[in-house]
Enzyme design. Structure first.
Site, PDB file in Angstrom:
ATOM      1  N   CYS A  13       0.815  -1.233   0.000  1.00  0.00           N
ATOM      2  CA  CYS A  13       0.000   0.000   0.000  1.00  0.00           C
ATOM      3  C   CYS A  13       0.847   1.281   0.000  1.00  0.00           C
ATOM      4  O   CYS A  13       0.332   2.351  -0.316  1.00  0.00           O
ATOM      5  CB  CYS A  13      -0.948   0.012   1.184  1.00  0.00           C
ATOM      6  SG  CYS A  13      -2.016  -1.414   1.230  1.00  0.00           S
TER       7      CYS A  13
ATOM      8  N   HIS B  97      -3.531   7.225   2.678  1.00  0.00           N
ATOM      9  CA  HIS B  97      -3.936   5.946   2.085  1.00  0.00           C
ATOM     10  C   HIS B  97      -5.377   5.640   2.498  1.00  0.00           C
ATOM     11  O   HIS B  97      -5.757   5.820   3.651  1.00  0.00           O
ATOM     12  CB  HIS B  97      -2.986   4.857   2.587  1.00  0.00           C
ATOM     13  CG  HIS B  97      -3.388   3.474   2.212  1.00  0.00           C
ATOM     14  ND1 HIS B  97      -3.783   3.129   0.935  1.00  0.00           N
ATOM     15  CD2 HIS B  97      -3.452   2.328   2.947  1.00  0.00           C
ATOM     16  CE1 HIS B  97      -4.076   1.842   0.909  1.00  0.00           C
ATOM     17  NE2 HIS B  97      -3.890   1.331   2.110  1.00  0.00           N
TER      18      HIS B  97
ATOM     19  N   ASN C 179     -10.175  -0.163  -0.194  1.00  0.00           N
ATOM     20  CA  ASN C 179      -8.704  -0.105  -0.149  1.00  0.00           C
ATOM     21  C   ASN C 179      -8.146  -0.650  -1.461  1.00  0.00           C
ATOM     22  O   ASN C 179      -8.259  -1.852  -1.733  1.00  0.00           O
ATOM     23  CB  ASN C 179      -8.226  -0.940   1.047  1.00  0.00           C
ATOM     24  CG  ASN C 179      -6.717  -0.907   1.210  1.00  0.00           C
ATOM     25  OD1 ASN C 179      -5.987  -0.467   0.313  1.00  0.00           O
ATOM     26  ND2 ASN C 179      -6.236  -1.383   2.344  1.00  0.00           N
TER      27      ASN C 179
HETATM   28  O1  UT7 Z   1      -3.860  -1.241   3.550  1.00  0.00           O
HETATM   29  C1  UT7 Z   1      -3.404  -2.067   4.563  1.00  0.00           C
HETATM   30  C2  UT7 Z   1      -3.778  -1.576   5.828  1.00  0.00           C
HETATM   31  N1  UT7 Z   1      -4.821  -2.350   6.442  1.00  0.00           N
HETATM   32  C3  UT7 Z   1      -5.600  -1.720   7.286  1.00  0.00           C
HETATM   33  O2  UT7 Z   1      -5.535  -0.528   7.411  1.00  0.00           O
HETATM   34  C4  UT7 Z   1      -6.552  -2.535   8.107  1.00  0.00           C
HETATM   35  C5  UT7 Z   1      -6.514  -2.034   9.520  1.00  0.00           C
HETATM   36  N2  UT7 Z   1      -7.479  -2.694  10.360  1.00  0.00           N
HETATM   37  C6  UT7 Z   1      -8.795  -2.413  10.315  1.00  0.00           C
HETATM   38  O3  UT7 Z   1      -9.211  -1.568   9.535  1.00  0.00           O
HETATM   39  C7  UT7 Z   1      -9.716  -3.123  11.263  1.00  0.00           C
HETATM   40  O4  UT7 Z   1      -8.946  -3.881  12.177  1.00  0.00           O
HETATM   41  C8  UT7 Z   1     -10.734  -4.027  10.548  1.00  0.00           C
HETATM   42  C9  UT7 Z   1     -11.764  -3.176   9.820  1.00  0.00           C
HETATM   43  C10 UT7 Z   1     -10.042  -4.948   9.555  1.00  0.00           C
HETATM   44  C11 UT7 Z   1     -11.486  -4.909  11.556  1.00  0.00           C
HETATM   45  O5  UT7 Z   1     -12.117  -4.108  12.524  1.00  0.00           O
HETATM   46  P1  UT7 Z   1     -11.970  -4.473  14.063  1.00  0.00           P
HETATM   47  O6  UT7 Z   1     -12.775  -3.494  14.805  1.00  0.00           O
HETATM   48  O7  UT7 Z   1     -10.519  -4.549  14.377  1.00  0.00           O
HETATM   49  O8  UT7 Z   1     -12.687  -5.883  14.127  1.00  0.00           O
HETATM   50  P2  UT7 Z   1     -12.093  -7.283  14.630  1.00  0.00           P
HETATM   51  O9  UT7 Z   1     -11.117  -7.840  13.664  1.00  0.00           O
HETATM   52  O10 UT7 Z   1     -11.671  -7.151  16.061  1.00  0.00           O
HETATM   53  O11 UT7 Z   1     -13.392  -8.190  14.602  1.00  0.00           O
HETATM   54  C12 UT7 Z   1     -14.487  -7.946  15.475  1.00  0.00           C
HETATM   55  C13 UT7 Z   1     -15.571  -8.941  15.192  1.00  0.00           C
HETATM   56  C14 UT7 Z   1     -15.093 -10.389  15.161  1.00  0.00           C
HETATM   57  O12 UT7 Z   1     -16.098 -11.197  15.748  1.00  0.00           O
HETATM   58  P3  UT7 Z   1     -15.914 -11.769  17.239  1.00  0.00           P
HETATM   59  O13 UT7 Z   1     -14.636 -12.556  17.234  1.00  0.00           O
HETATM   60  O14 UT7 Z   1     -15.829 -10.532  18.112  1.00  0.00           O
HETATM   61  O15 UT7 Z   1     -17.138 -12.579  17.426  1.00  0.00           O
HETATM   62  C15 UT7 Z   1     -15.026 -10.727  13.695  1.00  0.00           C
HETATM   63  O16 UT7 Z   1     -15.203 -12.096  13.424  1.00  0.00           O
HETATM   64  O17 UT7 Z   1     -16.144  -8.697  13.911  1.00  0.00           O
HETATM   65  C16 UT7 Z   1     -16.167  -9.919  13.150  1.00  0.00           C
HETATM   66  N3  UT7 Z   1     -16.024  -9.595  11.740  1.00  0.00           N
HETATM   67  C17 UT7 Z   1     -17.069  -9.329  10.935  1.00  0.00           C
HETATM   68  N4  UT7 Z   1     -18.400  -9.297  11.167  1.00  0.00           N
HETATM   69  C18 UT7 Z   1     -19.193  -8.974  10.128  1.00  0.00           C
HETATM   70  C19 UT7 Z   1     -14.885  -9.489  11.037  1.00  0.00           C
HETATM   71  N5  UT7 Z   1     -15.152  -9.143   9.754  1.00  0.00           N
HETATM   72  C20 UT7 Z   1     -16.517  -9.058   9.688  1.00  0.00           C
HETATM   73  C21 UT7 Z   1     -17.392  -8.721   8.634  1.00  0.00           C
HETATM   74  N6  UT7 Z   1     -18.712  -8.696   8.907  1.00  0.00           N
HETATM   75  N7  UT7 Z   1     -16.963  -8.422   7.403  1.00  0.00           N
END
Ligand code: UT7
Length: 319
Positions: free
Chosen positions: A114, A246, A276
């Protein structure tokens, strides 16, 4: 006499097909509410199976040539930032070079995920300042949908396809690229990667990410890099007309802007419509904002990006 790098053209290209958050509900267990509230994304453009990264790159280049009225024949170097090249080799840049029939000029891809476009700006700026080349075509182009695991809801909702381009030209005035800063830290290689590669397992692989690891690093690293780039060209946040980070996540975009003391009104965000697009995200956001009349001539932009590796960086430029 000192030579500087001016930005003499911008362009972008997006595939026609769009997947909304509602469309993704048919593929994985997700919701518009989850995706929009966590990321700010509403939709993403998706390439057709016969639409390759090189096709997107060529269209983004054509858009820059048309917008700027610059003749492709003046280009003496092509650099493409991509993490989704058409082939392992040859480079996607040589395909673009062949399309424009620009014989006997160097063309190569760079891989900094990225942050690739920021790396490309520093490389192009160094080439121009050392008087190796006069007109460089720099493109960020990606078809991330082809390496997304469409069964993994944690990643497949985040990415999109697209390409953005710039023509960078030698100039005697101190304009254009005012400073660049690029960094990496391989400690984070397991936090964001594709689980395939020619040497590793002879497959292309799919995107794997520990989202929270990246989130925690992003705001600090992006704001530090931007502050360092501002310091290098003796500017401060008040001099910035537009902050163009980004486009990965609206929460990261706004938290970084806040940490830098830059208001939301001065922050360009296209993540809602493009998601992204990795190395394409910054040139795509700039070209879209130039087209919509937001970014104008003589505006000063602060760019920053972070991606797999980790790699990150910033660039201050005057349009
Ligand atoms: O360009 C490269 C740079 N990459 C980034 O900038 C990504 C940076 N990270 C993020 O933007 C965030 O961490 C995410 C958007 C990817 C995820 O958000 P989060 O608030 O960190 O969520 P999480 O990974 O802690 O997941 C929370 C919950 C989980 O469920 P449980 O374990 O709490 O039951 C996931 O399984 O959300 C669940 N989950 C979803 N639910 C519905 C994960 N993806 C999804 C989804 N829809 N698409």
């Amino acid at each position: 006499m000192n030579i500087y790098t001016k930005i003499s053209g911008f362009g972008h290209f997006l595939p026609k097909k769009i997947y909304s958050n509602e469309d993704l509900k048919k593929i994985v267990d997700t919701s518009d509410e989850w995706i929009y509230s966590r990321t700010g994304i509403k939709q993403r453009h998706i390439a057709e199976s016969n639409e390759l990264t090189s096709n997107l790159a060529i269209n983004a280049a054509l858009s820059a040539f048309n917008n700027s009225k610059i003749d492709p024949k003046v280009i003496d170097c092509i650099i493409i930032a991509t993490t989704t090249p058409d082939n392992t080799f040859p480079s996607t840049a040589t395909k673009v070079q062949n399309f424009f029939q620009l014989k006997d000029i160097p063309s190569f891809d760079i891989q900094a995920v990225c942050s690739g476009f920021i790396y490309g700006l520093q490389i192009a700026d160094s080439f121009i300042k050392s008087e190796k080349f006069k007109n460089i075509l720099l493109i960020g182009a990606e078809t991330l949908s082809k390496i997304v695991d469409w069964k993994d809801r944690r990643t497949c909702v985040l990415f999109g396809d697209g390409a953005g381009s710039m023509i960078l030209s030698a100039d005697k005035k101190k304009n254009g690229i005012l400073s660049t800063k690029i960094y990496s830290d391989g400690e984070w290689i397991d936090s964001l990667y594709a689980d395939g590669g020619p040497s590793l397992n002879q497959r292309v692989g799919k995107i794997r990410m520990k989202g929270q690891d990246i989130f925690k690093q992003a705001v600090t690293k992006l704001s530090q890099a931007t502050e360092n780039a501002l310091k290098e060209c003796n500017l401060n946040k008040e001099d910035i007309n537009w902050f163009v980070p980004h486009q990965a996540n609206q929460r990261i975009i706004l938290s970084t802007a806040k940490k830098l003391g830059i208001g939301e009104k001065k922050t360009i965000s296209t993540v809602e419509n493009h998601a992204n697009t990795s190395a394409a995200s910054i040139p795509l956001a700039i070209s879209s904002a130039v087209n919509s009349g937001k970014i104008k001539k003589n505006d000063i932009l602060a760019l920053c990006a972070i991606g797999g590796g980790l790699t990150w960086g910033s660039c201050i430029l005057k349009i």
